[in-house]
Motif scaffolding. Structure first.
Motif, PDB file in Angstrom:
ATOM      1  N   ILE A  52      18.079  39.589  75.542  1.00  0.00           N
ATOM      2  CA  ILE A  52      18.683  40.489  76.527  1.00  0.00           C
ATOM      3  C   ILE A  52      19.335  39.662  77.639  1.00  0.00           C
ATOM      4  CG2 ILE A  52      18.135  42.147  78.361  1.00  0.00           C
ATOM      5  CD1 ILE A  52      18.336  43.460  75.668  1.00  0.00           C
ATOM      6  N   GLU A  53      18.644  38.615  78.079  1.00  0.00           N
ATOM      7  CA  GLU A  53      19.206  37.766  79.131  1.00  0.00           C
ATOM      8  C   GLU A  53      20.503  37.105  78.680  1.00  0.00           C
ATOM      9  OE1 GLU A  53      15.970  35.200  80.284  1.00  0.00           O
ATOM     10  OE2 GLU A  53      14.818  36.904  81.074  1.00  0.00           O
ATOM     11  N   LEU A  54      20.579  36.687  77.415  1.00  0.00           N
ATOM     12  CA  LEU A  54      21.832  36.122  76.903  1.00  0.00           C
ATOM     13  C   LEU A  54      22.949  37.166  76.908  1.00  0.00           C
ATOM     14  CD1 LEU A  54      20.580  33.953  73.904  1.00  0.00           C
ATOM     15  CD2 LEU A  54      21.627  33.136  76.021  1.00  0.00           C
ATOM     16  N   GLY A  55      22.622  38.397  76.521  1.00  0.00           N
ATOM     17  CA  GLY A  55      23.611  39.471  76.542  1.00  0.00           C
ATOM     18  C   GLY A  55      24.090  39.767  77.952  1.00  0.00           C
ATOM     19  N   ILE A  56      23.157  39.776  78.895  1.00  0.00           N
ATOM     20  CA  ILE A  56      23.512  40.020  80.298  1.00  0.00           C
ATOM     21  C   ILE A  56      24.400  38.889  80.815  1.00  0.00           C
ATOM     22  CG2 ILE A  56      22.576  40.131  82.647  1.00  0.00           C
ATOM     23  CD1 ILE A  56      20.153  41.657  81.365  1.00  0.00           C
ATOM     24  N   MET A  57      24.035  37.647  80.500  1.00  0.00           N
ATOM     25  CA  MET A  57      24.856  36.514  80.928  1.00  0.00           C
ATOM     26  C   MET A  57      26.262  36.619  80.342  1.00  0.00           C
ATOM     27  SD  MET A  57      22.101  33.339  80.850  1.00  0.00           S
ATOM     28  CE  MET A  57      23.308  32.313  80.094  1.00  0.00           C
ATOM     29  N   ARG A  58      26.359  37.060  79.073  1.00  0.00           N
ATOM     30  CA  ARG A  58      27.680  37.174  78.447  1.00  0.00           C
ATOM     31  C   ARG A  58      28.497  38.258  79.133  1.00  0.00           C
ATOM     32  NH1 ARG A  58      31.940  36.811  78.070  1.00  0.00           N
ATOM     33  NH2 ARG A  58      33.320  36.917  76.276  1.00  0.00           N
ATOM     34  N   MET A  59      27.850  39.384  79.491  1.00  0.00           N
ATOM     35  CA  MET A  59      28.577  40.435  80.201  1.00  0.00           C
ATOM     36  C   MET A  59      28.970  39.977  81.608  1.00  0.00           C
ATOM     37  SD  MET A  59      27.098  44.102  78.945  1.00  0.00           S
ATOM     38  CE  MET A  59      25.368  43.740  78.708  1.00  0.00           C
ATOM     39  N   ARG A  60      28.125  39.212  82.258  1.00  0.00           N
ATOM     40  CA  ARG A  60      28.490  38.667  83.579  1.00  0.00           C
ATOM     41  C   ARG A  60      29.689  37.730  83.456  1.00  0.00           C
ATOM     42  NH1 ARG A  60      22.387  37.944  85.497  1.00  0.00           N
ATOM     43  NH2 ARG A  60      22.145  40.007  86.434  1.00  0.00           N
ATOM     44  N   ALA A  61      29.737  36.978  82.370  1.00  0.00           N
ATOM     45  CA  ALA A  61      30.918  36.143  82.119  1.00  0.00           C
ATOM     46  C   ALA A  61      32.146  37.030  81.927  1.00  0.00           C
ATOM     47  CB  ALA A  61      30.694  35.248  80.904  1.00  0.00           C
ATOM     48  N   GLY A  62      31.946  38.206  81.308  1.00  0.00           N
ATOM     49  CA  GLY A  62      33.039  39.169  81.156  1.00  0.00           C
ATOM     50  C   GLY A  62      33.515  39.701  82.498  1.00  0.00           C
ATOM     51  N   VAL A  63      32.601  39.818  83.456  1.00  0.00           N
ATOM     52  CA  VAL A  63      32.988  40.204  84.819  1.00  0.00           C
ATOM     53  C   VAL A  63      33.856  39.084  85.409  1.00  0.00           C
ATOM     54  CG1 VAL A  63      32.142  40.624  87.170  1.00  0.00           C
ATOM     55  CG2 VAL A  63      30.978  41.690  85.215  1.00  0.00           C
ATOM     56  N   ALA A  64      33.416  37.850  85.232  1.00  0.00           N
ATOM     57  CA  ALA A  64      34.143  36.705  85.795  1.00  0.00           C
ATOM     58  C   ALA A  64      35.546  36.560  85.213  1.00  0.00           C
ATOM     59  CB  ALA A  64      33.348  35.424  85.566  1.00  0.00           C
ATOM     60  N   THR A  65      35.735  36.956  83.955  1.00  0.00           N
ATOM     61  CA  THR A  65      37.052  36.843  83.315  1.00  0.00           C
ATOM     62  C   THR A  65      37.887  38.105  83.476  1.00  0.00           C
ATOM     63  OG1 THR A  65      36.198  37.559  81.158  1.00  0.00           O
ATOM     64  CG2 THR A  65      36.233  35.176  81.607  1.00  0.00           C
ATOM     65  N   GLY A  66      37.353  39.102  84.172  1.00  0.00           N
ATOM     66  CA  GLY A  66      38.120  40.317  84.433  1.00  0.00           C
ATOM     67  C   GLY A  66      38.103  41.335  83.304  1.00  0.00           C
ATOM     68  N   GLN A  67      37.221  41.183  82.326  1.00  0.00           N
ATOM     69  CA  GLN A  67      37.124  42.144  81.229  1.00  0.00           C
ATOM     70  C   GLN A  67      36.177  43.292  81.558  1.00  0.00           C
ATOM     71  OE1 GLN A  67      37.017  40.234  77.124  1.00  0.00           O
ATOM     72  NE2 GLN A  67      36.636  38.459  78.449  1.00  0.00           N
ATOM     73  N   ILE A  68      35.229  43.031  82.457  1.00  0.00           N
ATOM     74  CA  ILE A  68      34.236  44.036  82.864  1.00  0.00           C
ATOM     75  C   ILE A  68      34.346  44.206  84.375  1.00  0.00           C
ATOM     76  CG2 ILE A  68      31.758  44.524  83.064  1.00  0.00           C
ATOM     77  CD1 ILE A  68      31.331  43.131  80.420  1.00  0.00           C
ATOM     78  N   ARG A  69      34.225  45.467  84.818  1.00  0.00           N
ATOM     79  CA  ARG A  69      34.302  45.785  86.248  1.00  0.00           C
ATOM     80  C   ARG A  69      33.242  45.009  87.036  1.00  0.00           C
ATOM     81  NH1 ARG A  69      32.914  51.000  84.890  1.00  0.00           N
ATOM     82  NH2 ARG A  69      31.452  50.919  86.621  1.00  0.00           N
ATOM     83  N   PRO A  70      33.586  44.528  88.214  1.00  0.00           N
ATOM     84  CA  PRO A  70      32.610  43.794  89.029  1.00  0.00           C
ATOM     85  C   PRO A  70      31.411  44.636  89.453  1.00  0.00           C
ATOM     86  CG  PRO A  70      34.836  43.544  89.919  1.00  0.00           C
ATOM     87  CD  PRO A  70      34.915  44.532  88.807  1.00  0.00           C
TER      88      PRO A  70
END
Length: 183
Positions: free
Chosen positions: A121-139
């Motif tokens: 789960i932590e790896l998935g969360i980190m990947r989604m946070r990376a998606g926030v950093a790249t502008g793919q996921i809302r901040p």
């Protein structure tokens, strides 16, 4: 494969088979010895007790089916769902799932959470946070809850249907994407 590795493999396979087929209470050093053909004394030389046998076997599961991130957070989410499905369908997930939902042994439940679920789960969360950093996921997206929803969707589908058509995987990704994507 070295003899020690072969013995460890047999011990782990037996522990996981017992967990899968008969539930957490069935995993004892005596049952693992009978199932694996490895002497109890040999098991005790490698592991202090039943919990240590299970911990070692769960670590082995945790080392398999790992996400390989790409540049596309949504493709990674699809891959993560497929890896979760693979874990369930390889029968190892059945016993783990039973161990969690029956909750008869609080130490086993915590062991499964600590060794298998939380790190993934932590790896998935980190990947989604990376998606926030790249502008793919809302901040402002709640990526922790999104990770829980994805895991919950796979577990629920496993519990009630046991099958995972590609359309279902696509619909989960699309649903989460519509909630999290930058508009």
């Amino acid at each position: 494969m070295a003899r020690g590795e072969e013995v460890d493999r047999r011990i782990h396979e037996a522990a996981l088979e017992l967990l899968r087929s008969r539930g957490p209470a069935a995993v004892t050093v005596e049952a693992v010895a009978a199932e694996s053909g490895v002497a109890r004394t040999t098991i005790y030389r490698r592991h202090r007790d039943r919990d240590e046998v299970l911990e070692s076997a769960l670590k082995e599961i945790a080392a398999t089916n790992l996400l390989t991130p790409t540049e596309d957070v949504w493709a990674d989410m699809r891959q993560a769902i497929e890896l979760l499905i693979a874990t369930f369908q390889q029968n190892q997930g059945v016993g783990v799932f039973l161990g969690l939902i029956t909750g008869g042994d609080p130490e086993l439940v915590e062991l499964i959470r600590a060794k298998l679920l939380r790190p993934r789960i932590e790896l998935g969360i980190m990947r989604m946070r990376a998606g926030v950093a790249t502008g793919q996921i809302r901040p402002d997206a709640d990526v922790e809850t999104a990770a829980d929803l994805v895991l919950g969707a796979v577990a629920a589908r496993f519990a009630h249907a046991g099958t995972f058509p590609q359309e279902w995987i696509d619909s989960v990704v699309d649903l989460v994407r519509s909630a999290l994507e930058v508009r």
